[in-house]
Design an enzyme around this catalytic site. Structure first.
Site, short mmCIF file in Angstrom:
data_model
loop_
_atom_site.label_atom_id
_atom_site.label_comp_id
_atom_site.label_asym_id
_atom_site.label_seq_id
_atom_site.Cartn_x
_atom_site.Cartn_y
_atom_site.Cartn_z
N HIS A 113 6.35 0.22 -1.94
CA HIS A 113 4.87 0.27 -2.38
C HIS A 113 4.09 1.19 -1.31
CE1 HIS A 113 3.64 -2.11 1.24
NE2 HIS A 113 4.71 -2.89 0.91
N ASP A 144 0.50 1.13 -1.57
CA ASP A 144 -0.60 0.52 -0.81
C ASP A 144 -0.16 -0.12 0.52
OD1 ASP A 144 0.65 -1.76 -2.21
OD2 ASP A 144 -0.85 -3.01 -1.47
N ASP A 182 5.34 0.23 6.53
CA ASP A 182 5.11 -0.94 5.41
C ASP A 182 4.28 -0.45 4.56
OD1 ASP A 182 5.07 -3.18 3.94
OD2 ASP A 182 3.80 -4.28 5.31
N GLU A 236 1.22 -4.37 -3.65
CA GLU A 236 1.97 -5.29 -3.19
C GLU A 236 1.14 -6.32 -2.07
OE1 GLU A 236 4.73 -7.24 -0.59
OE2 GLU A 236 3.59 -5.68 -0.23
N GLU A 237 0.40 -5.42 -1.39
CA GLU A 237 -0.29 -6.22 -0.29
C GLU A 237 -1.44 -7.12 -0.54
OE1 GLU A 237 1.29 -6.24 2.53
OE2 GLU A 237 2.03 -4.44 3.31
N HIS A 243 1.24 -5.02 9.46
CA HIS A 243 0.07 -5.76 9.32
C HIS A 243 -0.78 -6.20 10.39
CE1 HIS A 243 1.71 -8.14 5.33
NE2 HIS A 243 1.88 -6.78 5.47
#
Length: 454
Positions: free
Chosen positions: A90, A92, A123, A156-157, A423
Site C-alpha cells: 500500500h 498510503d 510501511d 489501508e491505513e 506508525h
C-alpha cells in the site's frame, strides 16, 4: 541475461531503489483529506502506475474504490502455463504525528545510522519497492518465471475498506495461485520471518453529551455533569487495573503457542521507560498476538494552552480495538458498542459511530508456497531458518482475499521489523532488510514456479 549471482544484481539495484523510495516517500499520501490534500494520494498513485508501466506491466489501472481512494493494479504475463502470483503493498501512510519530534523531515527520506528514515519507508512504500527489486532482478536472470499481478492499495491505513469492496465487486481481478502480502515484517532484523496470524480491528468514535453548553466551573462545578470527566470514566472502564482489556463479553485469555517474545526484548523494542510496567497478563506474545487490545487513539478536548475554567458539555473519542484470530470483528464491534453505552456515567447521552473494521486472519503455513518461501529465506539469510510469528496489526484485505480465493496460498512478509517504528515518529527501514527480502522474494518466485512444474 547475466551470469553473476542474483544477489549481486539486487545489490547493484539498491542505489536506484533508494532514489525511488525517496521519490515515493516525498508524497504526503495520508488518505484523509481532512489532514492532507487528496492530490498527494493521487500523485502517489500516479507514480506507482508509472513505475509498473516502466516494468512492462499490462492493463495498468488506477481503480476508483468505494471509499473515494485509488488502488493501482498491473499485470505482468509470465510463461505459458505458469502460476500467477499477486504481490500486494500500500502506498498510503499514517500521518506523521508530531513533526517536531522527527529528527529529519518525515516526508524526506534521510539516511542516518545505517537506516533510511521517512514516513512510509517501511510501511509500506518500501514494500512496493521490494516487489520492484525482486522483479527487476529476475528479469536480469532469464525473466520472471510466473505471471505477476500487483495491487497497491490507497487507504489501508484508514481501514475504510475501499479495496476490499472493490475486490468483492470485481472478483476476477485479483485471482491468483499465491498471494504475497508485503506489509508485515521480520521478528527482528536479520531473522527471516513469515507472519502466520493478524489481529483484526474495529474502530469506533464515541460522543458523550451532558449539557446544552459549557458552564463556568466555579459556578456549576461539583453538581453539573462534565462530559469530559464522563468520557475519562467511560474510557477507564475498558481496562482492568493491570491494563488488561475489559470489554463486556469479549474473551481476553487466549494463549500463543508459537515463537515467543522475551519481555526484555519487547521493552527495548517498545522503548518502555525504566520503572514503567507492561500492561496485561500472560506472555508478551499472548498479549500482542492472541488477545484483544483496546486503545484510545484520539480524544477531543480543550488544549492546555488557552484552556478556560469551564465544564465541557460534549466530549468525543476514537477507540481502536484489535481483535485476535478466533474472534469475529463484527461481533467484537457489537460488544464494544454495547459496553460503551452501558458504562457511560451519570446518564450521559452516548452516540457511537463505526469508522472502520477488518477481520483477523490465520494463514495455512503447511501449504507448498511456504516451503518455497522457507527455502528462499534460508538462501537470502545464510545460517538462519525461516520463523513463523504473529502480528498485532491488521490487514483487512487478507480475509477478503481468503474468502474470494479459498484455493490461493497467502504469505505475509515485509520490512516492518521492530526498529522500523512504523506508525510512530522517526519511522525507518533497514536497507539491508530491503535487499535481503527482495532477494528472498525473487528466489521464492523462482522456487514456486519450479514447484509447479515438478
Amino acid at each position: 541475461m547475466t551470469a553473476r549471482p542474483i544477489s549481486e544484481t539486487i545489490a547493484s539495484l539498491m542505489p536506484r531503489a533508494k532514489t525511488e523510495l525517496t521519490e515515493l516517500v516525498a508524497f504526503q499520501s495520508v488518505a484523509d483529506p481532512a489532514q492532507f490534500p487528496r492530490s498527494e494520494c493521487e500523485a502517489a498513485a500516479d507514480w506507482v502506475g508509472d513505475a509498473l508501466r516502466a516494468e512492462d506491466f499490462q492493463d495498468v489501472a488506477l481503480l476508483d474504490t468505494p471509499d473515494g481512494t485509488r488502488s493501482v493494479y498491473g499485470f505482468l504475463p509470465g510463461p505459458a502455463g505458469a502460476p500467477t502470483v499477486l504481490l500486494y503493498a500500500h502506498y498510503d501512510v499514517q500521518p506523521p504525528l508530531d513533526e517536531s519530534a522527527w529528527l529529519s523531515p518525515p516526508f524526506e527520506l534521510t539516511e542516518r545510522d545505517g537506516r533510511w528514515f521517512g514516513r512510509g519507508a517501511a510501511d509500506c512504500k518500501g514494500g512496493f519497492i521490494m516487489h520492484l527489486l525482486a522483479l527487476r532482478a529476475l528479469k536480469a536472470h532469464g525473466g520472471v518465471p510466473v505471471s505477476v499481478k500487483v495491487i497497491a492499495e490507497g487507504s489501508e491505513e484508514q481501514g475504510t475498506g475501499g479495496l476490499e469492496q472493490y475486490a468483492e465487486a470485481h472478483p476476477e481481478l485479483l485471482t491468483a495461485d499465491t498471494i504475497v502480502i508485503g506489509d508485515t515484517g521480520n521478528f527482528r532484523v536479520g531473522l527471516p520471518t513469515v507472519t502466520a496470524t493478524l489481529r483484526g480491528m474495529t474502530m469506533l468514535r464515541v460522543t458523550l453529551d451532558t449539557l446544552e453548553g459549557n458552564l463556568h466551573s466555579g459556578q456549576f462545578g461539583g453538581a453539573a455533569p462534565d462530559a469530559l470527566a464522563a468520557m475519562i470514566q467511560l474510557l477507564a472502564s475498558l481496562r482492568a487495573e493491570d491494563g488488561t482489556t475489559t470489554v463486556d463479553g469479549l474473551a481476553a485469555d487466549a494463549d500463543w503457542d508459537g515463537l515467543q517474545y522475551p519481555e526484555a526484548d519487547f521493552r527495548k523494542d517498545a522503548k518502555v521507560l525504566d520503572g514503567v510496567g507492561l500492561i496485561g497478563t500472560g506472555t508478551v506474545a499472548d498479549r500482542i498476538w492472541a488477545r484483544p487490545a483496546v486503545t484510545v487513539i484520539g480524544i477531543d478536548c480543550p488544549p492546555v494552552v488557552g484552556a478556560t475554567p469551564s465544564l465541557q458539555a460534549s466530549a468525543r473519542a476514537q477507540i481502536s480495538l484489535r481483535v485476535p484470530p478466533g474472534q469475529d470483528a463484527a461481533a467484537a464491534t457489537e460488544l464494544l458498542t454495547a459496553h460503551l453505552k452501558a458504562h457511560a456515567p451519570w446518564g450521559a447521552r452516548v452516540s457511537v459511530e463505526q469508522v472502520g473494521q477488518g477481520q483477523p486472519f490465520r494463514a495455512d503455513t503447511s501449504s507448498p508456497a511456504y516451503t518455497s518461501m522457507a527455502q528462499a529465506m534460508e538462501a537470502a539469510y545464510p545460517g538462519e531458518k525461516m520463523q513463523t510469528s504473529g502480528m498485532g496489526g491488521s490487514i483487512p484485505l487478507c480475509n477478503t482475499l481468503a474468502a474470494l480465493y479459498p484455493e490461493a496460498e497467502i504469505l505475509l512478509i515485509g520490512l516492518s521489523e521492530p526498529e522500523a517504528q512504523i506508525h510512530a515518529v522517526n519511522e525507518s527501514v533497514s536497507p539491508e532488510e530491503l535487499e535481503r527480502l527482495s532477494l528472498a522474494e525473487a528466489l521464492f518466485l523462482r522456487n514456486y514456479a519450479d514447484s509447479k512444474r515438478a
